[in-house]
Scaffold this motif. Structure first.
Motif, short mmCIF file in Angstrom:
data_model
loop_
_atom_site.label_atom_id
_atom_site.label_comp_id
_atom_site.label_asym_id
_atom_site.label_seq_id
_atom_site.Cartn_x
_atom_site.Cartn_y
_atom_site.Cartn_z
N VAL A 54 0.87 -1.20 0.11
CA VAL A 54 -0.15 0.11 0.02
C VAL A 54 0.76 1.28 0.06
O VAL A 54 1.92 1.36 0.79
CB VAL A 54 -0.89 -0.02 1.25
N GLY A 55 0.52 2.26 -0.99
CA GLY A 55 1.25 3.30 -0.87
C GLY A 55 1.23 4.33 0.17
O GLY A 55 0.19 4.03 1.22
N PRO A 56 1.66 5.64 0.36
CA PRO A 56 1.68 6.35 1.39
C PRO A 56 0.25 6.84 1.47
O PRO A 56 -0.42 7.21 0.33
CB PRO A 56 2.60 7.56 0.93
N GLN A 57 -0.30 7.28 2.59
CA GLN A 57 -1.43 7.58 2.80
C GLN A 57 -1.52 9.20 2.94
O GLN A 57 -0.36 9.83 3.42
CB GLN A 57 -2.17 6.80 4.08
N ALA A 58 -2.63 9.96 2.47
CA ALA A 58 -2.53 11.48 2.75
C ALA A 58 -2.30 11.71 4.22
O ALA A 58 -2.98 11.22 5.23
CB ALA A 58 -3.69 11.87 1.94
N ASP A 59 -1.56 13.05 4.44
CA ASP A 59 -1.19 13.42 5.78
C ASP A 59 -0.73 12.36 6.79
O ASP A 59 -0.94 12.57 7.97
CB ASP A 59 -2.77 13.99 6.31
N ALA A 60 0.16 11.33 6.30
CA ALA A 60 0.70 10.50 6.97
C ALA A 60 1.88 11.14 7.89
O ALA A 60 2.44 11.89 7.33
CB ALA A 60 0.95 9.12 6.18
N PRO A 62 5.46 11.19 9.77
CA PRO A 62 6.78 10.63 9.48
C PRO A 62 7.04 9.22 9.88
O PRO A 62 7.46 8.32 8.95
CB PRO A 62 7.86 11.62 10.01
N ALA A 63 6.59 8.88 11.13
CA ALA A 63 6.83 7.39 11.36
C ALA A 63 6.04 6.40 10.52
O ALA A 63 6.28 5.28 10.02
CB ALA A 63 6.43 7.22 12.83
N ASP A 64 4.73 6.97 10.29
CA ASP A 64 3.98 5.93 9.30
C ASP A 64 4.79 5.73 8.06
O ASP A 64 4.73 4.86 7.26
CB ASP A 64 2.74 6.57 9.19
N ILE A 65 5.21 6.90 7.41
CA ILE A 65 5.97 7.02 6.18
C ILE A 65 6.96 5.95 6.06
O ILE A 65 7.15 5.14 5.20
CB ILE A 65 6.31 8.39 5.73
N ILE A 66 8.01 5.99 7.23
CA ILE A 66 9.01 5.16 7.26
C ILE A 66 8.63 3.39 7.41
O ILE A 66 8.98 2.69 6.84
CB ILE A 66 9.74 5.48 8.45
N GLU A 67 7.57 3.24 8.09
CA GLU A 67 7.13 2.03 8.44
C GLU A 67 6.40 1.53 7.02
O GLU A 67 6.61 0.11 7.01
CB GLU A 67 5.86 1.91 9.66
N GLY A 68 5.78 2.42 6.67
CA GLY A 68 4.96 1.90 5.23
C GLY A 68 6.07 1.71 4.05
O GLY A 68 6.01 0.96 3.30
N PHE A 69 7.25 2.52 4.23
CA PHE A 69 8.43 2.48 3.23
C PHE A 69 9.00 0.78 3.31
O PHE A 69 9.29 -0.10 2.61
CB PHE A 69 9.53 3.24 3.40
N ILE A 70 9.02 0.67 4.84
CA ILE A 70 9.75 -0.74 5.19
C ILE A 70 8.91 -1.83 4.58
O ILE A 70 9.32 -2.82 4.05
CB ILE A 70 10.04 -0.75 6.51
N ARG A 71 7.78 -1.97 4.70
CA ARG A 71 6.50 -2.80 4.33
C ARG A 71 6.58 -2.98 2.89
O ARG A 71 6.44 -4.24 2.45
CB ARG A 71 5.20 -2.53 5.14
N ALA A 72 6.67 -1.83 2.24
CA ALA A 72 6.61 -1.94 0.74
C ALA A 72 7.62 -2.36 0.04
O ALA A 72 7.71 -2.99 -1.16
CB ALA A 72 6.33 -0.41 0.30
N GLY A 73 8.86 -2.67 0.89
CA GLY A 73 10.07 -3.50 0.55
C GLY A 73 10.04 -4.91 0.04
O GLY A 73 10.50 -5.64 -0.61
N ALA A 74 8.80 -5.54 0.50
CA ALA A 74 8.66 -6.78 0.13
C ALA A 74 7.62 -7.01 -1.13
O ALA A 74 7.42 -8.16 -1.38
CB ALA A 74 7.57 -7.29 1.36
N ASP A 75 7.52 -5.72 -1.85
CA ASP A 75 6.71 -5.70 -3.21
C ASP A 75 7.45 -5.48 -4.13
O ASP A 75 7.79 -4.27 -4.24
CB ASP A 75 5.60 -4.90 -3.04
N PRO A 76 8.20 -6.28 -4.82
CA PRO A 76 9.17 -5.94 -5.91
C PRO A 76 8.65 -5.64 -7.22
O PRO A 76 9.46 -5.24 -8.24
CB PRO A 76 10.05 -7.26 -5.98
N ILE A 77 7.40 -5.59 -7.41
CA ILE A 77 6.84 -5.42 -8.88
C ILE A 77 7.08 -4.00 -9.19
O ILE A 77 7.08 -2.90 -8.52
CB ILE A 77 5.46 -5.62 -8.70
#
Length: 567
Positions: A54-60, A62-77
């Motif tokens: 899932v991409g970045p959510q509006a008005d997220a 900073p901590a949510d952005i970093i955690e989302g970035f880490i989780r998104a690393g499992a998606d190589p597409i």
């Protein structure tokens, strides 16, 4: 996590063969601490489904952005397209996700710094996967800290600076990466030796082929260096790939300013074709060198892949050493005329060996005899000698606890090689005690059970030889992951081992890429021998022999004892 062992259990990543768990790195046998075992639920090479991030959510925040970035690393597409959405355009352009993959445990924590846009992300890191596809465990996992800088872009927080690489947990790792086999030659160019590497799954086959070729040119993993030959060179380039998704590919290799002779070109072509067998749908792979078709000279002899023993076995029948064309073919039984009192745990050379070489323990594992031309020779005495094995060069290997690992060549013209043998140099041994040894059919690798400070482990090392095939030393060792404490280890194919525990009767078949099959227990098992994953024989301490059927053991009525395939 399911704690019951399935038929194919995906083992601890820290101890995979490419991981480089060298005993020289620590005083004791390295343990797989803190790395989860998890079930491998899907086939490799792109067949596992990847959950879209899932991409970045509006008005997220900073901590949510970093955690989302880490989780998104499992998606190589799309070359990690969603993970890049968490980054500024400049950061996304320079971020290199596959430079390193960090396998972590539990949950990442993010902490901001007062009056700063720099945030610290902390994880307990268990292992790393580098750009060469080699997994390295962390012996004592501790929190690792990484800093990331965030800025606002059009009112939304984005990461403007972060380390290269990915952070994934065990389940994400299973879906994200897949094992691939590189192949290198044994020193005689008779066989190829697999070197397991791990890379991010991709739908783009030419892209992964480019990665595999670049890695091939960089050479084997450390534990195989000096034990195998590589015809691919660091200066080589893969200049083009004509890929047909149906069933074929044409690969053009280029090396500036160097012309390989025709024999080396033929070996290079064959090595690349072996590597291309990672893609089962490619039935026709052509290799061109410097824009020309590779010519095969008359002296070229194809190397063999996945060497295994044939059906021929050695055994004891009423105390006499015998050979049979297959374990249960009594009509083919051939008596070895040499007489060795109290013989047990015999071994013999493969059919392609220049001379039939036999070795056997005797007198309750206190003596080792070698036999050539039906003439027995006592070459070693000691306590609890390990069962011998014979390599394709005719060398008999012997281990005796903490005493020297030695090899004898009973067919040699050199008396010292015949009777005293050669001591195998092991730089990392440090009083390690060997209780079981097994040389692979390619004769470039040896598997061992080593013990020190009350810890036992199955290990693999490369064998370095001179030009005549005389063994000189072992390379760095790597630990083979297994769910049981090993007593014995035996090769059962190019990347398969049978590991047993005498006390508990547990027996597993484990592969170098991490899969494990648990067989039914066989209490007080003292001997195993395998030609492949199906042809496995075992014996218990009361002298009863068994044959593997599926995962169960079938008792044999025959009088044969210590049934053994060639190494």
């Amino acid at each position: 996590m399911n704690k019951h062992c399935s038929r194919r259990e995906f083992l601890a990543l820290s101890a995979l063969i490419a991981g480089g768990l060298s005993l020289s790195a620590c005083a004791g046998i390295p343990l797989s601490k803190g790395v989860e075992r998890y079930q491998r639920s899907a086939p490799s090479n792109g067949d596992a489904s990847v959950s879209r991030a899932v991409g970045p959510q509006a008005d997220a925040k900073p901590a949510d952005i970093i955690e989302g970035f880490i989780r998104a690393g499992a998606d190589p597409i799309g070359n990690f397209e969603i993970a890049r959405e968490f980054l500024t355009a400049e950061c996304a352009a320079r971020w290199r996700p596959e430079e390193i993959t960090r396998l972590y445990d539990k949950t990442a924590s993010v902490v901001g710094q007062e009056n700063s846009d720099i945030y610290r992300m902390s994880v307990i890191q268990n292992a790393t996967l580098d750009a060469r596809g080699i997994i390295q465990s962390v012996p004592s996992p501790v929190p690792e800290h990484y800093e990331m800088t965030l800025v606002q872009v059009e009112g939304q927080w984005r990461i403007s600076a972060c380390p290269n690489g990915l952070w994934v947990d065990a389940q994400e790792f299973n879906a994200l990466v897949s094992p691939y086999r590189l192949y290198f030659y044994d020193p005689a160019y008779k066989a190829v030796v697999p070197d397991i590497r791990w890379f991010v799954r991709r739908e783009d086959v030419p892209s992964i082929v480019q990665t595999l070729f670049t890695t091939l040119c960089a050479g084997p993993a450390k534990y195989l260096q000096g034990a195998v030959i590589n015809t691919a060179q660091a200066e080589m380039n893969l200049s083009s790939i004509d890929y047909n998704p149906e069933n074929s590919a044409e690969i053009t290799l280029w090396i500036q300013g160097t012309e390989l002779n025709t024999l080396t070109q033929a070996r290079l072509r064959q090595q690349v074709q072996f590597v291309m067998r990672n893609f089962s749908h490619l039935r026709d792979v052509q290799v061109r060198y410097n824009e020309r078709s590779v010519q095969v000279p008359g002296e070229f002899v194809p190397a063999q892949m996945n060497l295994t023993a044939n059906n021929r076995v050695i055994a004891l029948n009423d105390g006499m050493l015998v050979l049979r064309d297959s374990p249960e073919d009594e009509s083919s039984e051939y008596d070895i005329k040499a007489r060795v009192s109290g013989a047990l745990m015999p071994a013999f050379s493969k059919d392609d060996a220049p001379v039939l070489t036999v070795a056997t323990l005797a007198q309750q594992r206190t003596q080792l005899y070698t036999i050539v031309d039906d003439r027995p020779q006592l070459v070693r005495e000691g306590q609890n000698l390990a069962a011998p094995c014979v390599d394709s060069y005719g060398w008999v290997w012997s281990a005796a606890g903490t005493d020297a690992l030695r090899a004898y060549k009973p067919s040699s013209n050199n008396e010292e090689e015949r009777t005293k043998g050669v001591e195998i140099a092991i730089s990392w041994r440090r009083s390690l005690s060997f209780s079981s040894i097994s040389v692979a059919c390619d004769s470039a690798r040896i598997a061992m059970v080593g013990a020190r400070d009350g810890v036992q482990a199955a290990l693999i090392s490369g064998i370095v030889r001179d030009a005549a095939g005389k063994p000189l030393r072992l390379t760095d060792s790597v630990r083979v992951s297994s769910s049981i404490t090993p007593s014995t280890v035996h090769w059962a194919g190019e990347q398969t081992l049978v590991v047993s525990n005498a006390e508990s009767g547990e027996i597993v078949v484990t592969t170098l890429s991490g899969d494990e099959t648990k067989l039914d227990r066989l209490p007080q098992v003292v001997h195993c021998s395998a030609a492949d994953e199906q042809r496995i024989y075992a014996q218990t301490s009361d002298g009863t022999s068994y044959r593997l059927t599926e995962r169960s053991w079938e008792q044999l009525d025959a009088t044969l004892r210590y049934i053994s395939y060639a190494s």
